[in-house]
Motif scaffolding. Sequence first.
Motif, mmCIF file in Angstrom:
data_model
loop_
_atom_site.group_PDB
_atom_site.id
_atom_site.type_symbol
_atom_site.label_atom_id
_atom_site.label_comp_id
_atom_site.label_asym_id
_atom_site.label_seq_id
_atom_site.Cartn_x
_atom_site.Cartn_y
_atom_site.Cartn_z
ATOM 1 N N VAL A 101 0.859 -1.184 0.000
ATOM 2 C CA VAL A 101 0.000 0.000 0.000
ATOM 3 C C VAL A 101 0.894 1.231 0.000
ATOM 4 C CG1 VAL A 101 -1.855 1.181 1.227
ATOM 5 C CG2 VAL A 101 -1.697 -1.301 1.337
ATOM 6 N N TRP A 102 0.560 2.235 -0.823
ATOM 7 C CA TRP A 102 1.329 3.467 -0.864
ATOM 8 C C TRP A 102 1.053 4.288 0.388
ATOM 9 C CZ3 TRP A 102 5.395 5.494 -2.993
ATOM 10 C CH2 TRP A 102 5.602 6.861 -2.935
ATOM 11 N N TRP A 103 2.126 4.645 1.111
ATOM 12 C CA TRP A 103 2.032 5.460 2.318
ATOM 13 C C TRP A 103 2.472 6.865 1.956
ATOM 14 C CZ3 TRP A 103 6.016 5.452 6.792
ATOM 15 C CH2 TRP A 103 5.541 6.211 7.847
ATOM 16 N N GLU A 104 1.518 7.766 1.916
ATOM 17 C CA GLU A 104 1.769 9.125 1.426
ATOM 18 C C GLU A 104 2.725 9.888 2.340
ATOM 19 O OE1 GLU A 104 1.820 11.938 -1.312
ATOM 20 O OE2 GLU A 104 0.596 10.142 -1.554
ATOM 21 N N ALA A 105 2.576 9.769 3.644
ATOM 22 C CA ALA A 105 3.429 10.512 4.575
ATOM 23 C C ALA A 105 4.876 10.019 4.523
ATOM 24 C CB ALA A 105 2.885 10.390 5.991
ATOM 25 N N GLY A 106 5.072 8.739 4.300
ATOM 26 C CA GLY A 106 6.426 8.185 4.240
ATOM 27 C C GLY A 106 7.015 8.169 2.844
ATOM 28 N N ILE A 119 -8.666 -3.611 3.585
ATOM 29 C CA ILE A 119 -8.265 -3.022 2.300
ATOM 30 C C ILE A 119 -9.328 -2.057 1.820
ATOM 31 C CG2 ILE A 119 -7.817 -3.556 -0.125
ATOM 32 C CD1 ILE A 119 -6.539 -6.187 0.845
ATOM 33 N N LYS A 120 -10.606 -2.456 1.949
ATOM 34 C CA LYS A 120 -11.700 -1.557 1.549
ATOM 35 C C LYS A 120 -11.748 -0.309 2.428
ATOM 36 C CE LYS A 120 -15.674 -3.449 0.490
ATOM 37 N NZ LYS A 120 -16.890 -4.312 0.568
ATOM 38 N N THR A 121 -11.469 -0.472 3.734
ATOM 39 C CA THR A 121 -11.477 0.671 4.651
ATOM 40 C C THR A 121 -10.325 1.629 4.331
ATOM 41 O OG1 THR A 121 -12.379 -0.799 6.344
ATOM 42 C CG2 THR A 121 -11.537 1.321 7.088
ATOM 43 N N ILE A 122 -9.147 1.086 3.992
ATOM 44 C CA ILE A 122 -7.996 1.924 3.639
ATOM 45 C C ILE A 122 -8.279 2.681 2.350
ATOM 46 C CG2 ILE A 122 -5.597 1.803 2.844
ATOM 47 C CD1 ILE A 122 -5.194 -0.412 4.954
ATOM 48 N N GLY A 126 -8.143 6.163 3.815
ATOM 49 C CA GLY A 126 -6.709 6.463 3.743
ATOM 50 C C GLY A 126 -5.927 5.656 4.767
ATOM 51 N N LEU A 127 -4.672 5.388 4.422
ATOM 52 C CA LEU A 127 -3.835 4.526 5.261
ATOM 53 C C LEU A 127 -3.499 5.182 6.596
ATOM 54 C CD1 LEU A 127 -2.237 1.898 5.531
ATOM 55 C CD2 LEU A 127 -0.325 3.032 4.411
ATOM 56 N N ALA A 129 -5.147 7.439 8.404
ATOM 57 C CA ALA A 129 -6.284 7.501 9.330
ATOM 58 C C ALA A 129 -6.584 6.132 9.926
ATOM 59 C CB ALA A 129 -7.510 8.039 8.605
ATOM 60 N N VAL A 130 -6.540 5.090 9.115
ATOM 61 C CA VAL A 130 -6.848 3.742 9.603
ATOM 62 C C VAL A 130 -5.744 3.256 10.547
ATOM 63 C CG1 VAL A 130 -7.284 1.355 8.907
ATOM 64 C CG2 VAL A 130 -8.180 3.222 7.542
ATOM 65 N N ALA A 131 -4.467 3.543 10.209
ATOM 66 C CA ALA A 131 -3.355 3.120 11.066
ATOM 67 C C ALA A 131 -3.383 3.863 12.396
ATOM 68 C CB ALA A 131 -2.033 3.351 10.353
ATOM 69 N N LYS A 132 -3.736 5.148 12.361
ATOM 70 C CA LYS A 132 -3.806 5.928 13.598
ATOM 71 C C LYS A 132 -4.921 5.412 14.502
ATOM 72 C CE LYS A 132 -4.171 10.665 15.285
ATOM 73 N NZ LYS A 132 -4.386 12.067 14.915
ATOM 74 N N LYS A 133 -6.064 5.068 13.920
ATOM 75 C CA LYS A 133 -7.191 4.550 14.693
ATOM 76 C C LYS A 133 -6.854 3.190 15.308
ATOM 77 C CE LYS A 133 -12.114 3.601 14.422
ATOM 78 N NZ LYS A 133 -13.309 3.556 13.563
ATOM 79 N N ALA A 134 -6.080 2.360 14.584
ATOM 80 C CA ALA A 134 -5.706 1.030 15.080
ATOM 81 C C ALA A 134 -4.491 1.089 16.007
ATOM 82 C CB ALA A 134 -5.413 0.103 13.904
#
Length: 141
Positions: A101-106, A119-122, A126-127, A129-134
Amino acid sequence: MATAGVVIGSSTNICFRRPHQSKLFSSELGFVTSQLSGIQISYNLSHVPKPISSPFSPALQPVARRICPFTGKKANRANKVSFSNHKTKKLQFVNLQYKKVWWEAGKRYVKLRLSTKAIKTIEKNGLDAVAKKAGIDLRKE
């Protein structure tokens, strides 16, 4: 010295002699005397191997868990029902996929093992937001 005889068959006598008790293990002489045959087994006591004090590490690599890190989905215990209505336990595993998955910040791709729901949630949120929530740090991935 005490002798003991063992009868094998009808005509053969075998005698074992017990060595003197001080020769059983003598650290100043550096040898061990066998009780059965009286043979001296010599070795240097200063070079006795020491046990390894490192912690135990398994020879096999650990198996990846079948849990999605983003959604927390894991295997469901269910019943397999036959035609005769006989129920046996089975596991229904999560549909996990390896995905880059492309990580825009990195500014790079991150390879993740995700459920199809994640995958559908990302794709929707966006990656980041989902990573921060998890509570997942993508810099370690």
